[in-house]
Design a protein around this motif. Structure first.
Motif, short mmCIF file in Angstrom:
data_model
loop_
_atom_site.label_atom_id
_atom_site.label_comp_id
_atom_site.label_asym_id
_atom_site.label_seq_id
_atom_site.Cartn_x
_atom_site.Cartn_y
_atom_site.Cartn_z
N LEU A 937 52.30 -25.57 -59.52
CA LEU A 937 51.13 -24.66 -59.41
C LEU A 937 51.12 -23.89 -58.23
O LEU A 937 50.70 -24.50 -57.23
N LEU A 938 51.23 -22.65 -58.13
CA LEU A 938 51.05 -21.80 -57.01
C LEU A 938 49.85 -20.96 -56.91
O LEU A 938 49.47 -20.15 -57.78
N LEU A 939 49.11 -21.26 -56.03
CA LEU A 939 47.87 -20.72 -55.46
C LEU A 939 48.06 -19.44 -54.77
O LEU A 939 48.54 -19.46 -53.56
N LEU A 940 47.62 -18.20 -55.45
CA LEU A 940 48.00 -17.00 -54.74
C LEU A 940 46.73 -16.06 -54.46
O LEU A 940 45.59 -16.34 -55.23
N PRO A 941 46.82 -15.20 -53.04
CA PRO A 941 45.40 -14.53 -52.80
C PRO A 941 45.29 -13.51 -53.94
O PRO A 941 46.24 -13.16 -54.52
N TYR A 942 44.12 -12.76 -53.97
CA TYR A 942 43.90 -11.93 -54.93
C TYR A 942 44.51 -10.45 -54.70
O TYR A 942 45.19 -10.12 -55.39
N ASN A 943 44.40 -10.28 -53.26
CA ASN A 943 45.21 -8.95 -52.82
C ASN A 943 46.10 -9.20 -51.78
O ASN A 943 47.13 -9.55 -52.00
N ARG A 944 45.71 -8.96 -50.50
CA ARG A 944 46.47 -8.98 -49.42
C ARG A 944 47.00 -10.50 -49.05
O ARG A 944 46.18 -11.33 -49.43
N GLY A 945 48.29 -10.93 -49.03
CA GLY A 945 48.72 -12.14 -48.61
C GLY A 945 49.53 -12.38 -49.89
O GLY A 945 50.15 -13.58 -49.76
#
Length: 999
Positions: A937-945
């Protein structure tokens, strides 16, 4: 030897040759022949004779000393030193060898060693007078006048009539401020053969013997040249108060000037002096009377500008010289002549470039003698025409010369007549004088707070090292620049000083550049600009703390100066303090709203904080002002790509590349934008530009073999090499199975840490350490491939991403052992956690608070019969973070310290394979769990990152089938992502879930 000592050199040679005819190796005869040849000036022959003597008498200190002297005379200094030291090994107290070693070190400016040698020579032989004379020079150069005075006292006890010792004693006393005794010592000047003192003694008139002169008539006469006459003439007014009647006898050329300047005193010259001496009681040299009126430094306070020029001539000359009312007249003189050390007081005009570059200045020649060649050189070298007035002759007509000097606003000169004349006239003068009297200096240049004791208007500038005048010229330039500035030329001088500092910087003269900016800072109103330039320099030199201190000084004086605020913000941004930088940029924009630099930098500070939507506003404001600025176009395009506006981003990239077609960084970033949009066929070729914009030492030599260019790979030998960190390497290797399906043989260069696990996972591939690539034999390979070439060959469209579960194989034994440690029963569900990234650029935007993560995940097991076991997969030292979370929440997290997660990647692979699911941010853990096929389960930033390969255009991960995305709802907001992640984890823990651990 008797013949030689009596001066019969040829006879001595004949006698010695007779001996040598009988005994060719007679050392005494050879020695005499060496001395004879040396006295005759045939030094090379003398060395040969002395060398033969030293060879015949290896244990003779005198033979070694004589050979050393011969080498010394022919300037073979290293050989001379070797011989002197050999003499001292034989005879440690050989005074001659010690003295000559001192001379060698003195010539090298190694004064400390020279002092020791001369002192040892005198300990060995207190009667070695030449060592005493040499030691005076060393003490003088070191400024050690206490020792010099003590040495002179000891010497006078031994040689009470030695003029050199009296004069050196006097010089030391002058420097120590003991003038009363010093003047008595100075009386020996008439007996020193090295001092050509002018005497104007009048025959038949009694000499003054020190008696009281009150009510008496005195004839006093000057000595030396015009400089000395002028300098000691400063005492005449005070002397007049001590006598009944005073008459001054001077040189004929000085008489008109003295008569105008001192009308109440009778002035005569040698020509006018008649035989009627009955009106005088006594006579005395003017200098000898100094002990009456200059018996300490305080007595010089009465000195004022006492010479009076012909003012009408001075005004006329000044008017004719000045080309504009605001122009400063600067008189210059640079050399001396007629004295033994004149060359050491002469300052070559070729080094005056900084001074000649001054604006609003006209230079006037005050130098005596023929200067035509030098002035022509100045014009050719610096483009400056120094005015030479042929009607003024400083040698023949001192009165006219005085009027010319008086017409000057300022004088810059060496230690010569011009300095004395300008000082006595009260003209502001900067005299560049040697540091010590062994190198052309003069004993009389006493200083009082930087000013000359004789002339209040004269400032003495001394070099730090003898003969090195650059720093003195620089200081003189600063002083004249200050006067021009005060004359109303503020902007011209500020610009000049900045250009001068820049010129010094380009020439690599850092010290001069800093000195120039320090001088600029001392000008009224210019300190902020100077501090900012000093900050630039300190930053270039890597002294960031010093640079920031300079900017703070500038802001303390001008708190709203946008340039300083911009620079301070940039420094905070370099330390990743983007929030602090944002505050400063906003302050700057209040003062200068239209600054494209501030708008651009503020945009970047916001973007770095993950606030790309806000950043877009400021980037657009910057690009409106500077539409063709490459760095701004790159920033706005990259930011638009990061916030998902890829079509607009591509338009800006294209605009930038139209202006700069070979801009590698723009091509590289454009490639990522295309790839994240799913436009693989266009994007992969652009990534090749990274080889120009991102240098990498771990590559095959000379980029050979050639990069794959589209030809079929069937039956070809392929070299693949990975780049960047472990995550990027694993991403590259997702395509390796496709290569293996077509190529004849494959070699992969990877990081050392991955070798073990990759060799297990791909047994048919030859894996080599990436560090060996620069030296690898590439002759057997047909082509090479990196990520961009692999992608172009095998991932040119969405349909080419296979649904592979995994490709990495962990060590089964290790995996089983770890699993048994982490899970005690079949109901235990082991969840691997990773919450931080070490990426210095975007790590902070990806990172999660471990406590917030656990709070969201701990309820996932509710309603299931599973027991959640949390295991740290986080690299780095996180013991303190885990302990804090446990203390606050009571949740246990296993931190298996036997696994070095950033070192032994085979062990880490086994640990990841031992869990049931992974919850992680975007870091190396995500790539390992994906490559191993672990439900992730990969948690990702909304934009940059969010890295380009977690494609925005696709809701599912194309690279790793076991990874699911969970995105922030907005920049920095993880609530929805964690909530959805908890639901997905609950689904995984429920019976019959669709994820299966392939391990």
């Amino acid at each position: 030897m008797r013949l030689l000592n009596s001066g019969q050199i040829e006879a001595a040679a004949v006698a010695s040759l007779k001996v040598l005819a009988v005994r060719p190796s007679d050392p005494d005869a050879l020695n005499i022949m060496g001395l004879v040849e040396a006295r005759l000036g045939r030094l090379d022959v003398a060395v040969d004779y002395m060398a033969r003597v030293a060879k015949l008498r290896p244990k003779s200190a005198e033979a070694q000393f004589n050979l050393g002297c011969a080498h010394h005379q022919v300037r073979q200094f290293s050989e001379a030193e070797r011989c002197y030291r050999q003499a001292l090994r034989i005879e440690p107290k050989h005074a001659g060898a010690l003295n000559n070693l001192g001379i060698l070190h003195q010539d090298r400016d190694d004064l400390a060693t020279a002092r020791v040698m001369f002192e040892r020579a005198l300990d060995a032989d207190p009667g070695w007078e030449s060592a005493v004379i040499n030691l005076y020079g060393v003490y003088r150069a070191l400024g050690d006048f206490e020792r010099m005075e003590a040495l002179a006292r000891r010497a006078l006890a031994r040689w009470p009539t030695g003029p050199q010792h009296w004069l050196n004693h006097g010089e030391a006393l002058f420097q120590l401020g003991r003038f009363d005794k010093a003047w008595d010592c100075f009386e020996w000047r008439f007996r020193a053969t090295s001092n050509a003192v002018v005497s104007r003694t009048v025959g038949g008139l009694p000499a003054w013997r020190g008696e009281d002169l009150t009510g008496k008539s005195l004839l006093t006469w000057t000595e030396q040249g015009p400089g000395d006459e002028i300098m000691f003439g400063t005492m005449i007014a005070d002397l007049r108060k001590r006598v009944g009647r005073l008459c001054v006898l001077c040189s004929p050329r000085m008489r008109p000037l003295f008569e105008r300047s001192m009308p109440e005193i009778e002035v005569i010259d040698a020509i006018a002096c008649d035989a009627d001496l009955s009106r005088f009681d006594v006579q005395a040299p003017l200098v000898s009377l100094a002990k009456l009126v200059r018996n300490d430094l305080r007595s010089f306070a009465s000195n004022t500008a006492y010479l009076v020029p012909d003012r009408s001539v001075a005004i006329t000359l000044g008017a004719s010289y000045r080309r504009a009312p605001d122009e400063l007249l600067v008189g210059i003189a640079w050399r001396s002549s007629g004295v033994a050390d004149a060359h050491q007081k002469t300052i070559n005009l070729g080094s005056w470039g900084a001074l000649f570059a001054l604006p609003k200045v006209r230079f006037v020649n005050l130098q005596y003698g023929d200067c035509s060649q030098e002035l022509t050189l100045v014009k050719a070298e610096f483009g400056v025409e120094v005015l030479h007035d042929a009607t003024v002759d400083p040698i023949q007509n001192l009165d006219h010369f005085a009027a010319q000097v008086a017409a000057m606003d300022v004088v810059v000169c060496s230690s010569n007549t011009a300095a004395h004349m300008a000082g006595a006239l009260g003209v502001r003068t900067y005299a560049m004088v040697p540091r010590d009297t062994t190198k052309g200096g003069r004993w009389y240049w006493f200083e009082r707070g930087g000013r000359c004791a004789w002339y209040p208007s004269l400032t003495l500038l001394r070099p730090r090292k003898p003969g090195e005048w650059a720093d003195v010229i620089r200081e003189a330039t600063f002083e004249v620049a200050r006067l021009v500035y005060q004359h109303g030329q503020q902007s011209e001088i500020a610009t000049f000083m900045l250009r001068l500092a820049s010129a010094y910087r380009k020439a690599g003269q850092s010290e001069s550049m800093v000195a120039t900016l320090d001088a600029l800072a001392r000008l009224p109103g210019q300190a902020p600009r100077a501090f900012l330039e000093l900050a630039h320099h300190a930053k270039e030199a890597g002294n960031l703390g010093e640079a920031e201190a300079h900017i703070d000084r500038a802001l303390a004086l001008r708190p709203d100066w946008w340039e300083a605020l911009n620079q301070k913000g940039a420094m905070l941004a370099e330390r990743n303090d983007y929030a602090g930088a944002e505050v400063l940029y906003r302050r700057g924009l209040q003062a200068m709203p239209g600054s494209y630099e501030l708008n651009n930098n503020l945009g970047t500070a916001l973007r770095r904080q993950g606030r790309g939507i806000e950043a877009d506003h400021y980037y657009k404001a910057a690009v409106d002002v500077a539409p063709d600025q490459a760095s701004i176009l790159l920033n706005i395009a990259t930011n638009m790509s990061e916030i998902g506006r890829n079509d607009e981003a591509i338009a800006y990239f294209d605009r930038l590349l139209f202006l700069k077609p070979d801009y590698a960084e723009a091509h590289y970033s454009r490639g990522f934008c295309l790839l994240t949009s799913g436009r693989f066929k266009e994007g992969w070729p652009e990534l090749r530009w990274r080889h120009q914009s991102h240098p990498n030492g771990e590559r095959p030599p000379h980029h050979r073999p050639l990069f794959w260019d589209g030809e079929p790979l069937a039956q070809r030998s392929v070299l693949i090499w990975t780049e960047h960190g472990l995550g990027d390497e694993l991403l590259t290797l997702t395509i390796l199975p496709d290569v293996l399906a077509v190529a004849r043989d494959v070699t992969v260069g990877c990081s050392d840490r991955l070798l073990t696990v990759l060799r297990r996972s791909f047994p048919s591939v030859l894996f080599v350490p990436r560090s060996q690539l620069p030296s690898i034999d590439v002759s057997r390979f047909d082509c090479q491939m990196t990520l961009s070439e692999l992608g172009q060959a095998f991932r040119s469209s969405l349909t080419q991403f296979p649904a592979r579960v995994s490709f990495l194989k962990a060590d089964a034994q290790r995996r089983a052992a770890m699993r048994s440690r982490y899970a005690r029963s079949a109901q235990d569900f082991v969840i691997g956690l990773s919450w931080a990234s070490a990426n210095p650029d975007i790590g902070a935007l990806k990172n999660l608070n471990l406590g917030a993560m656990l709070t969201a995940l701990q309820a996932a097991a509710a309603g299931t019969d599973r027991h959640a076991i949390f295991l740290s997969l986080q690299y780095g030292d996180c013991a303190a973070v885990i302990a804090e979370v446990k203390q606050k929440s009571g949740i246990e997290i296993i931190d298996d310290l036997s696994v070095v997660k950033s070192g032994d990647m085979d062990s880490f692979a086994a640990q990841v394979a031992a869990v049931d699911a992974v919850v992680t941010i975007s870091n190396t853990t995500a790539h390992f769990s994906g490559a191993l096929g672990i439900p992730t389960l990969l948690l990702l930033p909304y934009n940059r990152g969010r890295h380009w390969y977690w494609l925005r255009s696709q809701p599912e991960c194309l690279w790793y089938s076991s990874i699911k995305y969970f995105l922030q709802s907005s920049d920095g907001n993880w609530d929805m992502a964690l909530n959805d992640c908890r639901g997905a984890l609950r689904g995984l823990m429920a019976p019959g879930n669709t994820f299966v651990n392939p391990n």
